[in-house]
Every structure is written in C-alpha cells, then in structure tokens.
Design a protein around this motif. Structure first.
Motif, mmCIF file in Angstrom:
data_model
loop_
_atom_site.group_PDB
_atom_site.id
_atom_site.type_symbol
_atom_site.label_atom_id
_atom_site.label_comp_id
_atom_site.label_asym_id
_atom_site.label_seq_id
_atom_site.Cartn_x
_atom_site.Cartn_y
_atom_site.Cartn_z
ATOM 1 N N ALA A 98 -7.255 8.758 -12.394
ATOM 2 C CA ALA A 98 -6.292 8.087 -11.513
ATOM 3 C C ALA A 98 -5.993 8.931 -10.280
ATOM 4 O O ALA A 98 -5.826 8.408 -9.178
ATOM 5 N N ALA A 99 -5.930 10.260 -10.459
ATOM 6 C CA ALA A 99 -5.487 11.131 -9.368
ATOM 7 C C ALA A 99 -6.547 11.268 -8.278
ATOM 8 O O ALA A 99 -6.224 11.230 -7.086
ATOM 9 N N GLN A 100 -7.818 11.398 -8.682
ATOM 10 C CA GLN A 100 -8.864 11.637 -7.680
ATOM 11 C C GLN A 100 -8.950 10.529 -6.622
ATOM 12 O O GLN A 100 -8.874 10.821 -5.434
ATOM 13 N N PRO A 101 -9.079 9.241 -7.033
ATOM 14 C CA PRO A 101 -9.142 8.193 -5.998
ATOM 15 C C PRO A 101 -7.862 8.122 -5.153
ATOM 16 O O PRO A 101 -7.937 7.860 -3.949
ATOM 17 N N LEU A 102 -6.712 8.375 -5.775
ATOM 18 C CA LEU A 102 -5.461 8.292 -5.009
ATOM 19 C C LEU A 102 -5.407 9.377 -3.935
ATOM 20 O O LEU A 102 -4.992 9.129 -2.802
ATOM 21 N N ILE A 103 -5.825 10.600 -4.284
ATOM 22 C CA ILE A 103 -5.820 11.693 -3.310
ATOM 23 C C ILE A 103 -6.766 11.371 -2.169
ATOM 24 O O ILE A 103 -6.458 11.604 -0.997
ATOM 25 N N ALA A 104 -7.922 10.763 -2.517
ATOM 26 C CA ALA A 104 -8.887 10.413 -1.484
ATOM 27 C C ALA A 104 -8.315 9.374 -0.517
ATOM 28 O O ALA A 104 -8.716 9.296 0.637
ATOM 29 N N LEU A 105 -7.345 8.577 -0.997
ATOM 30 C CA LEU A 105 -6.802 7.494 -0.170
ATOM 31 C C LEU A 105 -5.535 7.896 0.583
ATOM 32 O O LEU A 105 -4.953 7.080 1.292
ATOM 33 N N LEU A 106 -5.106 9.143 0.409
ATOM 34 C CA LEU A 106 -3.833 9.593 0.984
ATOM 35 C C LEU A 106 -3.707 9.240 2.468
ATOM 36 O O LEU A 106 -2.667 8.748 2.922
ATOM 37 N N ALA A 107 -4.788 9.460 3.226
ATOM 38 C CA ALA A 107 -4.731 9.194 4.664
ATOM 39 C C ALA A 107 -4.479 7.717 4.937
ATOM 40 O O ALA A 107 -3.730 7.368 5.851
ATOM 41 N N LEU B 165 0.832 -1.211 0.000
ATOM 42 C CA LEU B 165 0.000 0.000 0.000
ATOM 43 C C LEU B 165 0.861 1.252 0.000
ATOM 44 O O LEU B 165 0.609 2.189 -0.747
ATOM 45 N N THR B 166 1.886 1.249 0.865
ATOM 46 C CA THR B 166 2.635 2.495 1.046
ATOM 47 C C THR B 166 3.400 2.891 -0.213
ATOM 48 O O THR B 166 3.726 4.058 -0.389
ATOM 49 N N VAL B 167 3.655 1.925 -1.098
ATOM 50 C CA VAL B 167 4.355 2.254 -2.332
ATOM 51 C C VAL B 167 3.508 3.218 -3.171
ATOM 52 O O VAL B 167 4.028 4.009 -3.957
ATOM 53 N N LEU B 168 2.187 3.188 -2.953
ATOM 54 C CA LEU B 168 1.296 4.087 -3.694
ATOM 55 C C LEU B 168 1.416 5.538 -3.242
ATOM 56 O O LEU B 168 0.915 6.449 -3.886
ATOM 57 N N LEU B 169 2.090 5.746 -2.089
ATOM 58 C CA LEU B 169 2.280 7.100 -1.583
ATOM 59 C C LEU B 169 3.013 7.965 -2.617
ATOM 60 O O LEU B 169 2.743 9.158 -2.741
ATOM 61 N N GLY B 170 3.927 7.352 -3.362
ATOM 62 C CA GLY B 170 4.668 8.076 -4.413
ATOM 63 C C GLY B 170 3.731 8.651 -5.455
ATOM 64 O O GLY B 170 3.601 9.876 -5.588
ATOM 65 N N LEU C 149 -0.339 5.238 -14.966
ATOM 66 C CA LEU C 149 0.990 5.098 -15.562
ATOM 67 C C LEU C 149 1.668 6.466 -15.654
ATOM 68 O O LEU C 149 2.870 6.594 -15.397
ATOM 69 N N TRP C 150 0.909 7.508 -15.976
ATOM 70 C CA TRP C 150 1.466 8.862 -16.013
ATOM 71 C C TRP C 150 2.021 9.247 -14.645
ATOM 72 O O TRP C 150 3.144 9.755 -14.531
ATOM 73 N N LEU C 151 1.218 8.989 -13.598
ATOM 74 C CA LEU C 151 1.647 9.355 -12.246
ATOM 75 C C LEU C 151 2.926 8.602 -11.871
ATOM 76 O O LEU C 151 3.878 9.190 -11.333
ATOM 77 N N ILE C 152 2.953 7.303 -12.178
ATOM 78 C CA ILE C 152 4.151 6.511 -11.862
ATOM 79 C C ILE C 152 5.352 7.056 -12.638
ATOM 80 O O ILE C 152 6.449 7.192 -12.101
ATOM 81 N N SER C 153 5.126 7.386 -13.920
ATOM 82 C CA SER C 153 6.229 7.891 -14.736
ATOM 83 C C SER C 153 6.799 9.178 -14.162
ATOM 84 O O SER C 153 8.023 9.352 -14.088
ATOM 85 N N TYR C 154 5.906 10.083 -13.733
ATOM 86 C CA TYR C 154 6.390 11.340 -13.152
ATOM 87 C C TYR C 154 7.176 11.087 -11.880
ATOM 88 O O TYR C 154 8.186 11.738 -11.609
#
Lengths: 241, 117
Positions: free
Chosen positions: B55-64, A73-78, B8-13
């Motif tokens: 891709a960005a919206q769900p990831l930001i929501a999961l930040l916590a 999970l934490t790898v997704l922090l990047g 994939l864009w986010l990972i690439s950046y």
C-alpha cells in the motif's frame, strides 16, 4: 457557449471529472518530463500544474468547483504521509548513525528556511498577510495549511509559495552540492526534504531510496519543528496581533 | 488484497493521529504523527509486512499528484496579488537559495564525508 456550460455543469456533478482531469494532467506532465530527459529546473509537477491550470481556464471551470471534486484525491494525502514512515524505518540505521549532526543542523536550517524569505519579503514591503502566507513555505502541505491558518495568512498563496519553493529547491540543491563538492546522497536528500518539502522529497526518491528516506526525515522534522515554534515566534514579534 | 489491508493500516494510523491531536492539541498534522507511529511500529516488529509495503509504495509514488489540486490554486489568485508578485517571487527564490546553501554548508561542516554512493 451556453451548451458547453451546461455540459460542464453536468460533468462536474461527479468528482470523477476533476479526478480524471488531475490524472490526465499528471500523466501528460510526467510524459513530457521523461521526454525532456528529466530536467531538474522543470519538475513533472510544475508541467502538470501548468497544464491543469490551462485546462481549467480554457473550460471556464471555476477553481473552487474543481477543487471540491479533487478532494477525492487530496484526501489520500493523509495516508500517503503516513506511508512515508516505511522508508523512514528502512533507513533508520543510517539515520541513527547521523543523529547528532542532523539534530544540530535541523533547528538552525529550518529556522533560516523561514527567516530568509520573510526578511526579504519584509524588506521589500510585503503586507502582514503576505508574510503570514509565506512563513510556512518549506513545510509539507498538510502541516503548512494549519500553520498558515493560525498565523492569519492566505492558504492559496501558501500553496503557491510551496510550489515555487519546492520547484526552486531542486536546482538550488544540485547547484550548491556541485559547488560545495557534496556527493553524499544522505546530505542531498536531507537538504531536499528540509527546504523543498514533498516536492523535494519526490525528487530525492528519484535519486535513490536513501536520499528519499533522508528527505522524508528532513521534511517531517522541519514540519514538526516549524509547526511548534513558528506560531510562538510570530506571537513574540507581535505579528499576529 | 494485501494492499487493501495495508491501506487500512495507513488510514488507521492517520486516524490515531487525529485522536492524538484531539487530546493533546499538538499543532502537528495527523499525517506526521501517523508516520512516526508507523516507523516506531515497524522498528518494534523489525520488518515491513508485505501488506504495508504494497500500500505504501504506490502511495509514495503518487505524492506529487496528490498535492497538485492544491498547488494549481495559485494560478487563480495571481490577479488578486498584482503588484506584490515580484516581491513574493524574489523573497521565495532568493530565500530558498540562501537556505539551501546554509543547510548544505552546515551539513558538510557537521558530517565528515563518507561517500555513500
């Protein structure tokens, strides 16, 4: 107990167990948070972290084993940090409007965010290792870990400091904003992100997308500023030697 | 599928951030470099492609949730720091309150309130 232990060993051979535990704690934490009508002094992440720590302790699962599995999970922090570039872009016009006051405020506020706590801890006689672990307390986790390692602090204590700081920031900001009669979401968001890193930023997104974008901005600028200057300042006062 | 290409864009950046750090030895995390690069790219294109938003919206929501595994570690070092905790807690709580007050006070002084609500 021995039968339980072997079952636990079996389950922890796959990271899915740690991932599942984390998701469960997060969902329950969120549920409780909603049920309590979103109290600002008890963020969902604190409820979830307490539940998770309790579950690990009950099962006798060592933290190191859990953490290894949770890396999935934490790898997704990047990529999640990269994703913050999107709200930042969407709010760019509003940020540009305010760039001058923000540019003046940031170096002062980010320096003081570290300085106050360090000065108090130093006055109370904390050791150098503890001071080094607290220094990056207002910086977002991926950056703060790097800073703390550079200063010679303990990463586990830093994560605790991040949790306490992030959680404390939320009621501090709402109380201070009420006291100073500030209802501008941009200022509240910026203060949340600057002081409360990711936890404050998550809170800001609950307020509004504008507050969230200013929080992302405050969080990233504080991170960059502290990452560049704190190790230098540390060397100047001769702490790192 | 758009979410996947956005991811994939986010990972690439993020990976570009790693490369930048490798060559410049900047003490910044690759996530922050990636974030700034993403912001600049979006500004140059003038809009957010739907794939990146997906891709960005769900990831930001999961930040916590993503910082939870690290945060939980503090409960397992409580024993190691016995006797130090009161100082640490006072420093963090009081320090945070003071710095929040300073930040908001400074911002209020610097920005004329325009009441964006």
């Amino acid at each position: 107990m021995s039968a339980d232990t072997s079952l636990l060993t079996l389950l922890t051979t796959t990271p899915l167990f740690a991932v599942g535990l984390t998701l469960t704690a997060y969902l329950i934490g969120n549920g409780v948070f909603q049920r309590l009508k979103r109290p600002s002094w008890l963020p969902a992440i604190l409820i979830a972290a307490l539940l998770l720590a309790g579950a690990l302790a009950l099962m006798g699962l060592p933290y190191a084993t859990y953490h290894q599995g949770a890396t999935w999970l934490t790898v997704l922090l990047g990529p999640a940090t990269v994703a913050l570039g999107m709200p930042l872009y969407q709010q760019l016009p509003r940020i540009v409007e305010l760039w001058r006051p923000l540019a003046i405020c940031l170096p002062i506020a980010a320096t003081l965010a570290a300085f106050y706590s360090l000065a108090i801890a130093w006055l109370l006689g904390s050791s150098d290792t503890i001071l080094a672990s607290l220094a990056a307390k207002s910086v977002t986790a991926p950056i703060a870990i790097g800073i703390t390692e550079q200063l010679g602090g303990t990463v586990a204590l830093l994560m605790g400091a991040l949790l306490i700081t992030g959680v404390a920031t939320i009621p501090c900001v709402s109380l201070t904003a009420r006291f100073l009669r500030i209802d501008d979401e941009r200022l509240i968001g910026f203060a949340l992100g600057l002081n409360g890193h990711a936890i404050g930023t998550v809170r800001a997104f609950e307020i509004s997308p504008t507050a969230g974008a200013f929080a992302s901005l405050g969080m990233s600028l504080t991170g960059i500023f502290t990452a560049v200057l704190l190790p230098l300042a540390w060397r100047l006062i001769g702490m790192g030697s | 599928m758009p979410a996947l290409s956005g991811f994939l864009w986010l990972i690439s950046y993020w990976l570009i951030g790693e490369v930048v750090i490798y060559f410049t030895a900047l003490p910044i995390s690759s996530g922050v470099i990636g974030m700034l690069l993403l912001c600049v790219t979006l500004a140059m294109r003038g809009r957010v492609p739907s794939s990146i938003a997906a891709a960005a919206q769900p990831l930001i929501a999961l930040l916590a949730m993503l910082i939870m595994p690290g945060v939980v570690g503090v409960f397992f070092i409580i024993g190691e720091l016995s006797g130090q905790w009161s100082a640490i807690l006072i420093a963090l709580l009081l320090g945070t309150l003071l710095s929040v007050v300073t930040t908001l006070w400074l911002l209020k002084r610097l920005i004329k309130p325009t009441h964006v609500r």
